[in-house]
Scaffold this motif. Structure first.
Motif, short mmCIF file in Angstrom:
data_model
loop_
_atom_site.label_atom_id
_atom_site.label_comp_id
_atom_site.label_asym_id
_atom_site.label_seq_id
_atom_site.Cartn_x
_atom_site.Cartn_y
_atom_site.Cartn_z
N ASP A 201 10.04 61.19 -36.53
CA ASP A 201 9.43 59.94 -36.12
C ASP A 201 8.13 59.77 -36.90
N TRP B 78 4.42 71.26 -30.43
CA TRP B 78 5.59 70.52 -30.89
C TRP B 78 6.23 71.23 -32.10
N GLY C 14 12.26 62.34 -27.80
CA GLY C 14 11.94 62.38 -26.38
C GLY C 14 10.60 63.02 -26.07
N SER C 15 9.95 63.59 -27.06
CA SER C 15 8.67 64.25 -26.83
C SER C 15 7.58 63.22 -26.56
N SER C 16 6.64 63.61 -25.72
CA SER C 16 5.43 62.81 -25.52
C SER C 16 4.36 63.32 -26.48
N ASN D 176 -0.98 57.63 -25.58
CA ASN D 176 0.32 58.30 -25.47
C ASN D 176 1.40 57.48 -26.17
N THR D 177 2.34 58.20 -26.77
CA THR D 177 3.50 57.57 -27.38
C THR D 177 4.71 58.47 -27.17
N ARG D 178 5.88 57.88 -27.14
CA ARG D 178 7.12 58.64 -26.96
C ARG D 178 7.87 58.69 -28.29
#
Length: 522
Positions: free
Chosen positions: A418, A371, A79-81, A73-75
């Motif tokens: 990102d 997403w 703000g999305s996971s 997991n990354t943020r």
């Protein structure tokens, strides 16, 4: 008696590899096996052992299982996971052992979705597709040569036919005796493979091993042709997970193992193997009757070096000599706008300095699709294989993006929400001349076995399928010594499909100077 082909094997010539018969004495108590490494090989071994009543314990150094197919997991900046991983992988239909492993937790393989085509585009213009080809060899090869712009007639006329026929006469392990002393580049130059088509061999096959053609064994290249094109009737169609790797594959398999009484422990680093007091081996404070070392190449070298009582000196030297492939880079970009609608889920690229392929994840992966729908953007992944040993990750990621813009010009206008970049160098290298000394599944200690895609199996398997197959073979070796039945393993045919073609290839080979004489494997 030949066992019935299981579900999912469409090639009527697929071969069954029977397990060794139980030859040991069944212990009074269930054996306890440690599996060092929770990648494909380790999970395959653990399933095979636990299904026969062995107390299997998987010890994985990372925070999650899956090995080079793990995810975490990354943020993101918005703000999305998100779930990051180490890149796109193709699950070909001829990966019989890997797919059988996944079926244990997902009988219908509903976690996979088919990609019926993956175009390959060269920077100089030629574009090849693999959809619409007949699945059965050699007709698939004839159809590709007849329809591909990479095979002009004038170049086909110059092909060295006797050398090319060797690719129709692959037999494992005999092909290693004949070709392992050459590099992949040597082989294609000897065949006089059309220059315009070299990218098909180099980018699709050679670089799948994360190595430049001059550093890859010609025998490995010939086996790759055999597995994916000339020896199997499964065709070049493959599947991909419809969700990130942990959710689609490894978490269900962990639940399956738990149901069998096996344990999967993550964030556990095994530093050394020592003789045990009550059982044969000790890993720290825990003891085991048998061990499967299913770590990657660097991990295996380190562990054996730190365990002086393990194996014999010649075997330890062979492990120490294992090489790792050059670094590879996976760059994933979350963008504020979509790529054009006609872009494929996966595109192979050739002729670029470092760019090897581009994936558009929302085309097949549910998390990325959600997403993209929510933001109106795209999730694009870029791969670069066989980079320089001392490459700079930041520079290489920028360079990779610039090349991708040249392929998909609309990327130039996209704003990056990102990005994540993974530079690794833990894949095995299969250099010319390396096969003979490569360690196999069995070791000098009958209760210590190896598994992984770096392990010699003497079967026509590669990459993820070699990992899964070696894991099953490792478990079978231990089960046999404990007097327990093993598991049948299936592979593509171990030799060329056409007897007349094989005979023609042998005749042509005898007429060529410089060929190594070798007794064919039976």
């Amino acid at each position: 008696m030949v066992p019935e082909r299981p579900e999912g094997i469409g090639d009527r010539r697929a071969e069954a590899v029977l397990p060794p018969p139980p030859r040991g004495t069944a212990p009074r108590r269930p054996p306890r096996a440690g599996v060092v490494g929770g990648g494909i090989a380790g999970l395959a071994a653990a399933c095979a052992l636990a299904e026969r009543g062995v107390e299997a314990v998987v010890l994985e150094r990372e925070e999650s299982t899956g090995g080079r197919l793990r995810g975490w997991n990354t943020r993101l900046a918005d703000g999305s996971s998100a779930t990051m991983g180490r890149g796109f992988h193709a699950f070909f239909r001829q990966y019989y052992t890997l797919r059988a492993l996944l079926r244990r937790a997902d009988p219908g393989l509903d976690s996979l979705v088919s990609l019926t085509d993956y175009p390959l585009v060269h920077r100089d213009g030629p574009r090849d597709r693999f959809s619409g080809l007949p699945p059965a060899p050699p007709w698939n090869a004839f159809a590709l040569a007849a329809t591909s712009p990479s095979f002009p007639l004038r170049d086909l006329a110059r092909v060295n036919l006797p050398a090319a026929l060797q690719l129709l006469d692959v037999d494992v392990p005999g092909v290693y005796e004949r070709l392992d002393h050459l590099s992949a580049r040597d082989l294609l130059e000897a065949v006089r493979f059309p220059p315009t088509a070299r990218h098909l061999a180099f980018e699709v096959f050679s670089r799948s091993f994360f190595a430049a053609p001059e550093r890859l064994s010609a025998a490995e290249l010939a086996v790759m042709f055999h597995i994916y094109f000339l020896g199997s009737s499964e065709g070049l169609v493959f599947d991909v997970p419809r969700s990130p790797f942990p959710q689609a594959l490894w978490q269900p398999l962990e639940r399956y193992l738990s149901g069998l009484g096996a344990q999967v422990r993550t964030s556990v680093r095994v530093e050394a193997v020592r003789p045990g007091r009550e059982r044969r081996f000790a890993l720290g404070a825990e003891e085991f009757d048998g061990l499967v070392l299913a770590c990657d190449t660097p991990g295996l070298r380190r562990l054996v070096a730190a365990s002086p009582e393990l194996g014999s000196e010649p075997w330890r030297n062979r492990v120490a000599a294992l090489e790792s492939a050059p670094p590879f880079l996976v760059s994933r970009h979350w963008l504020d706008r979509p790529v054009r609608a006609h872009r494929p889920a996966f595109l192979g690229t050739a002729g670029y300095p470092t760019l090897d392929n581009i994936s558009v994840l929302e085309r097949y992966e549910d998390e990325s699709r959600a997403w993209a729908r929510r933001t109106g953007g795209s999730v694009v992944e870029l791969h670069a294989y066989a980079l320089d040993e001392d490459c700079d990750p930041e520079r290489e990621s920028k360079r990779l993006w610039e090349q991708a813009v040249g392929v998909y010009p609309e990327l130039a206008a996209a704003r990056e929400v990102d990005s994540r970049h993974e530079l690794r160098a833990d894949c095995p290298l299969f250099p010319p001349g390396g096969h003979r000394e490569r360690p196999g599944v069995e070791t000098p200690d009958p209760f210590l076995v190896l598994a992984g895609d770096h392990v010699r199996t003497d079967l026509p398997v590669a990459l993820m399928e070699r990992a899964a197959t070696s894991g099953m073979l490792a478990a079978n070796a231990l089960l046999s010594r404990w007097g327990l039945p093993g598991h049948t393993v299936w592979t593509v045919p171990r030799r060329g499909r056409s007897a007349p073609m094989r005979a023609l290839a042998r005749r042509a080979r005898r007429a060529q100077p410089g060929q190594r004489p070798v007794e064919r494997s039976r």
